[in-house]
Scaffold this motif. Structure first.
Motif, mmCIF file in Angstrom:
data_model
loop_
_atom_site.group_PDB
_atom_site.id
_atom_site.type_symbol
_atom_site.label_atom_id
_atom_site.label_comp_id
_atom_site.label_asym_id
_atom_site.label_seq_id
_atom_site.Cartn_x
_atom_site.Cartn_y
_atom_site.Cartn_z
ATOM 1 N N ASP A 3 0.831 -1.205 0.000
ATOM 2 C CA ASP A 3 0.000 0.000 0.000
ATOM 3 C C ASP A 3 0.867 1.256 0.000
ATOM 4 O OD1 ASP A 3 -2.286 -1.502 -0.031
ATOM 5 O OD2 ASP A 3 -2.717 -1.266 2.105
ATOM 6 N N GLU A 4 1.956 1.229 0.752
ATOM 7 C CA GLU A 4 2.836 2.403 0.801
ATOM 8 C C GLU A 4 3.408 2.709 -0.577
ATOM 9 O OE1 GLU A 4 6.953 4.104 2.785
ATOM 10 O OE2 GLU A 4 6.539 1.952 2.893
ATOM 11 N N LEU A 5 3.829 1.677 -1.285
ATOM 12 C CA LEU A 5 4.410 1.881 -2.607
ATOM 13 C C LEU A 5 3.350 2.321 -3.618
ATOM 14 C CD1 LEU A 5 7.089 1.931 -3.952
ATOM 15 C CD2 LEU A 5 6.873 -0.506 -4.408
ATOM 16 N N ILE A 6 2.135 1.829 -3.465
ATOM 17 C CA ILE A 6 1.027 2.285 -4.318
ATOM 18 C C ILE A 6 0.803 3.773 -4.096
ATOM 19 C CG2 ILE A 6 -1.470 2.138 -4.704
ATOM 20 C CD1 ILE A 6 -1.183 -0.906 -4.073
ATOM 21 N N ARG A 7 0.719 4.183 -2.832
ATOM 22 C CA ARG A 7 0.505 5.606 -2.523
ATOM 23 C C ARG A 7 1.674 6.464 -3.020
ATOM 24 N NH1 ARG A 7 -1.438 3.270 2.181
ATOM 25 N NH2 ARG A 7 0.523 3.636 3.277
ATOM 26 N N GLU A 29 8.742 9.693 -2.189
ATOM 27 C CA GLU A 29 7.369 9.710 -1.658
ATOM 28 C C GLU A 29 7.122 8.567 -0.668
ATOM 29 O OE1 GLU A 29 5.086 12.033 -2.172
ATOM 30 O OE2 GLU A 29 6.316 13.155 -3.596
ATOM 31 N N SER A 30 8.134 7.738 -0.471
ATOM 32 C CA SER A 30 7.968 6.585 0.425
ATOM 33 C C SER A 30 9.106 6.543 1.443
ATOM 34 C CB SER A 30 7.962 5.291 -0.398
ATOM 35 O OG SER A 30 9.261 4.968 -0.837
ATOM 36 N N SER A 31 9.080 5.535 2.274
ATOM 37 C CA SER A 31 10.167 5.342 3.233
ATOM 38 C C SER A 31 11.272 4.453 2.641
ATOM 39 C CB SER A 31 9.620 4.706 4.515
ATOM 40 O OG SER A 31 9.109 3.412 4.228
#
Length: 194
Positions: A3-7, A29-31
Protein backbone atom coordinates in the motif's frame (compact mmCIF):
# COMPACT_ATOMS: atom_id res chain seq x y z
CA UNK A 1 3.00 -4.11 -4.32
CA UNK A 2 2.56 -2.68 -0.83
CA UNK A 3 0.00 0.00 0.00
CA UNK A 4 2.84 2.40 0.80
CA UNK A 5 4.41 1.88 -2.61
CA UNK A 6 1.03 2.29 -4.32
CA UNK A 7 0.50 5.61 -2.52
CA UNK A 8 4.07 6.71 -3.30
CA UNK A 9 3.74 5.86 -6.98
CA UNK A 10 0.37 7.63 -7.14
CA UNK A 11 1.80 10.76 -5.49
CA UNK A 12 4.89 10.79 -7.70
CA UNK A 13 2.81 10.37 -10.87
CA UNK A 14 0.61 13.29 -9.81
CA UNK A 15 3.63 15.52 -9.15
CA UNK A 16 5.85 14.55 -12.08
CA UNK A 17 3.65 12.94 -14.72
CA UNK A 18 4.74 9.84 -16.59
CA UNK A 19 7.47 11.27 -18.82
CA UNK A 20 9.45 12.94 -16.03
CA UNK A 21 8.86 10.27 -13.39
CA UNK A 22 11.95 8.57 -11.95
CA UNK A 23 12.48 5.80 -9.46
CA UNK A 24 13.98 8.45 -7.16
CA UNK A 25 10.72 10.44 -7.31
CA UNK A 26 8.82 7.37 -6.13
CA UNK A 27 11.39 6.64 -3.43
CA UNK A 28 11.10 10.26 -2.24
CA UNK A 29 7.37 9.71 -1.66
CA UNK A 30 7.97 6.59 0.42
CA UNK A 31 10.17 5.34 3.23
CA UNK A 32 12.08 3.17 0.73
CA UNK A 33 15.37 4.05 -0.89
CA UNK A 34 15.86 4.04 -4.62
CA UNK A 35 18.08 0.97 -4.16
CA UNK A 36 15.28 -0.82 -2.31
CA UNK A 37 12.89 -0.09 -5.17
CA UNK A 38 15.43 -1.43 -7.66
CA UNK A 39 15.76 -4.58 -5.54
CA UNK A 40 12.12 -5.42 -6.35
CA UNK A 41 11.71 -3.65 -9.71
CA UNK A 42 14.49 -3.49 -12.27
CA UNK A 43 13.03 -0.52 -14.12
CA UNK A 44 10.46 2.24 -13.83
CA UNK A 45 8.37 0.28 -16.32
CA UNK A 46 8.40 -2.83 -14.07
CA UNK A 47 7.27 -0.75 -11.11
CA UNK A 48 4.54 0.97 -13.15
CA UNK A 49 3.29 -2.38 -14.43
CA UNK A 50 2.94 -3.57 -10.84
CA UNK A 51 1.20 -0.28 -10.02
CA UNK A 52 -1.23 -0.78 -12.92
CA UNK A 53 -1.96 -4.30 -11.65
CA UNK A 54 -2.82 -2.84 -8.23
CA UNK A 55 -5.00 -0.17 -9.88
CA UNK A 56 -6.78 -2.88 -11.84
CA UNK A 57 -7.71 -4.68 -8.62
CA UNK A 58 -9.07 -1.46 -7.14
CA UNK A 59 -10.89 -0.59 -10.39
CA UNK A 60 -12.61 -3.97 -10.68
CA UNK A 61 -13.59 -4.00 -7.00
CA UNK A 62 -15.13 -0.53 -7.35
CA UNK A 63 -16.95 -1.31 -10.59
CA UNK A 64 -18.33 -4.78 -10.08
CA UNK A 65 -21.86 -4.80 -11.47
CA UNK A 66 -24.27 -3.55 -8.81
CA UNK A 67 -26.98 -5.83 -7.51
CA UNK A 68 -30.18 -4.67 -9.17
CA UNK A 69 -32.86 -6.77 -10.82
CA UNK A 70 -33.30 -4.16 -13.57
CA UNK A 71 -30.55 -4.55 -16.19
CA UNK A 72 -31.11 -0.98 -17.47
CA UNK A 73 -30.59 0.49 -13.99
CA UNK A 74 -27.58 -1.78 -13.45
CA UNK A 75 -25.99 -0.72 -16.76
CA UNK A 76 -26.52 2.97 -16.01
CA UNK A 77 -25.09 2.56 -12.49
CA UNK A 78 -22.07 0.64 -13.84
CA UNK A 79 -21.22 3.28 -16.44
CA UNK A 80 -21.81 6.02 -13.86
CA UNK A 81 -19.21 4.45 -11.56
CA UNK A 82 -16.81 3.89 -14.48
CA UNK A 83 -17.04 7.55 -15.46
CA UNK A 84 -16.71 8.88 -11.92
CA UNK A 85 -13.29 8.23 -10.40
CA UNK A 86 -12.88 8.45 -6.63
CA UNK A 87 -12.82 12.07 -5.50
CA UNK A 88 -9.32 13.32 -4.73
CA UNK A 89 -7.80 16.76 -5.00
CA UNK A 90 -5.12 15.44 -7.35
CA UNK A 91 -7.41 13.26 -9.49
CA UNK A 92 -6.95 15.33 -12.65
CA UNK A 93 -3.15 15.20 -12.36
CA UNK A 94 -3.33 11.45 -11.82
CA UNK A 95 -5.68 10.88 -14.76
CA UNK A 96 -3.36 12.98 -16.93
CA UNK A 97 -0.45 10.70 -15.95
CA UNK A 98 -2.57 7.62 -16.75
CA UNK A 99 -3.39 9.08 -20.16
CA UNK A 100 0.36 9.52 -20.75
CA UNK A 101 0.89 5.85 -19.83
CA UNK A 102 -1.89 4.88 -22.27
CA UNK A 103 -0.06 6.86 -24.95
CA UNK A 104 2.86 4.43 -24.53
CA UNK A 105 0.72 1.45 -25.54
CA UNK A 106 1.59 1.57 -29.29
CA UNK A 107 5.27 1.36 -28.33
CA UNK A 108 5.16 -0.95 -25.33
CA UNK A 109 3.40 -4.31 -25.41
CA UNK A 110 3.56 -4.75 -21.63
CA UNK A 111 1.68 -1.50 -21.03
CA UNK A 112 -0.72 -2.52 -23.80
CA UNK A 113 -1.53 -5.79 -22.05
CA UNK A 114 -2.19 -4.04 -18.73
CA UNK A 115 -4.40 -1.33 -20.25
CA UNK A 116 -6.27 -3.97 -22.29
CA UNK A 117 -7.23 -5.68 -19.00
CA UNK A 118 -9.16 -2.57 -17.92
CA UNK A 119 -10.98 -2.38 -21.25
CA UNK A 120 -11.73 -6.11 -21.23
CA UNK A 121 -13.25 -5.85 -17.76
CA UNK A 122 -15.55 -2.97 -18.79
CA UNK A 123 -16.44 -4.83 -22.00
CA UNK A 124 -17.23 -8.11 -20.23
CA UNK A 125 -19.33 -6.46 -17.52
CA UNK A 126 -21.33 -4.45 -20.06
CA UNK A 127 -21.79 -7.45 -22.36
CA UNK A 128 -23.11 -9.55 -19.46
CA UNK A 129 -25.58 -6.86 -18.36
CA UNK A 130 -26.82 -6.27 -21.92
CA UNK A 131 -27.17 -10.03 -22.55
CA UNK A 132 -29.24 -10.38 -19.38
CA UNK A 133 -31.36 -7.38 -20.41
CA UNK A 134 -32.08 -8.97 -23.79
CA UNK A 135 -33.03 -12.27 -22.14
CA UNK A 136 -35.42 -10.44 -19.79
CA UNK A 137 -36.95 -8.43 -22.63
CA UNK A 138 -35.74 -5.14 -21.15
CA UNK A 139 -33.36 -4.44 -24.05
CA UNK A 140 -33.96 -4.77 -27.76
CA UNK A 141 -32.37 -7.64 -29.63
CA UNK A 142 -28.98 -5.97 -30.09
CA UNK A 143 -25.51 -7.44 -30.40
CA UNK A 144 -24.15 -7.40 -26.82
CA UNK A 145 -20.52 -7.44 -28.02
CA UNK A 146 -21.02 -4.40 -30.24
CA UNK A 147 -22.79 -2.50 -27.48
CA UNK A 148 -20.01 -3.40 -25.02
CA UNK A 149 -17.35 -2.30 -27.53
CA UNK A 150 -19.18 1.01 -27.97
CA UNK A 151 -19.33 1.50 -24.19
CA UNK A 152 -15.58 0.87 -23.80
CA UNK A 153 -15.03 3.50 -26.48
CA UNK A 154 -17.39 5.87 -24.65
CA UNK A 155 -15.55 5.29 -21.38
CA UNK A 156 -12.11 5.89 -22.93
CA UNK A 157 -13.29 8.90 -24.90
CA UNK A 158 -14.85 10.46 -21.80
CA UNK A 159 -11.53 9.99 -19.96
CA UNK A 160 -9.63 11.79 -22.72
CA UNK A 161 -12.19 14.62 -22.91
CA UNK A 162 -12.06 15.10 -19.12
CA UNK A 163 -8.25 15.24 -19.05
CA UNK A 164 -7.75 17.34 -22.18
CA UNK A 165 -10.81 19.62 -22.10
CA UNK A 166 -12.17 19.41 -18.56
CA UNK A 167 -15.49 18.05 -19.80
CA UNK A 168 -17.54 16.92 -16.84
CA UNK A 169 -18.54 13.27 -16.60
CA UNK A 170 -22.11 14.57 -16.11
CA UNK A 171 -22.33 15.41 -19.81
CA UNK A 172 -21.30 11.90 -20.84
CA UNK A 173 -23.61 10.33 -18.25
CA UNK A 174 -26.59 12.30 -19.58
CA UNK A 175 -25.77 11.28 -23.15
CA UNK A 176 -25.38 7.67 -22.06
CA UNK A 177 -28.81 7.59 -20.37
CA UNK A 178 -30.30 9.02 -23.56
CA UNK A 179 -28.51 6.30 -25.56
CA UNK A 180 -29.98 3.60 -23.30
CA UNK A 181 -33.47 5.09 -23.69
CA UNK A 182 -33.33 5.57 -27.46
CA UNK A 183 -31.19 2.62 -28.60
CA UNK A 184 -31.35 -0.18 -26.04
CA UNK A 185 -34.65 -0.21 -24.18
CA UNK A 186 -37.43 -2.36 -25.57
CA UNK A 187 -40.85 -0.77 -25.94
CA UNK A 188 -42.60 -0.26 -22.64
CA UNK A 189 -39.43 -0.09 -20.55
CA UNK A 190 -37.93 3.01 -18.96
CA UNK A 191 -34.80 3.86 -17.04
CA UNK A 192 -34.84 6.43 -14.28
CA UNK A 193 -32.55 9.41 -14.76
CA UNK A 194 -29.62 9.47 -12.36
Amino acid sequence: MTDELIRATYAALCKHGYADLTMQDIADESSKSKAALHYHYDTKQDLLLAFLAALYEDFTDRLRAPDDDDPAARLVAFIDRALTPPERDDQRAFQTAILAIKAQVPYDDAFGERIAEFDAFVHDQCRAIVTEGIEQGVFRDVDPDRVATFLVTLFNGAHVRWVTEGQSADVTQELFVEYVRSQLLANGWEVAAE
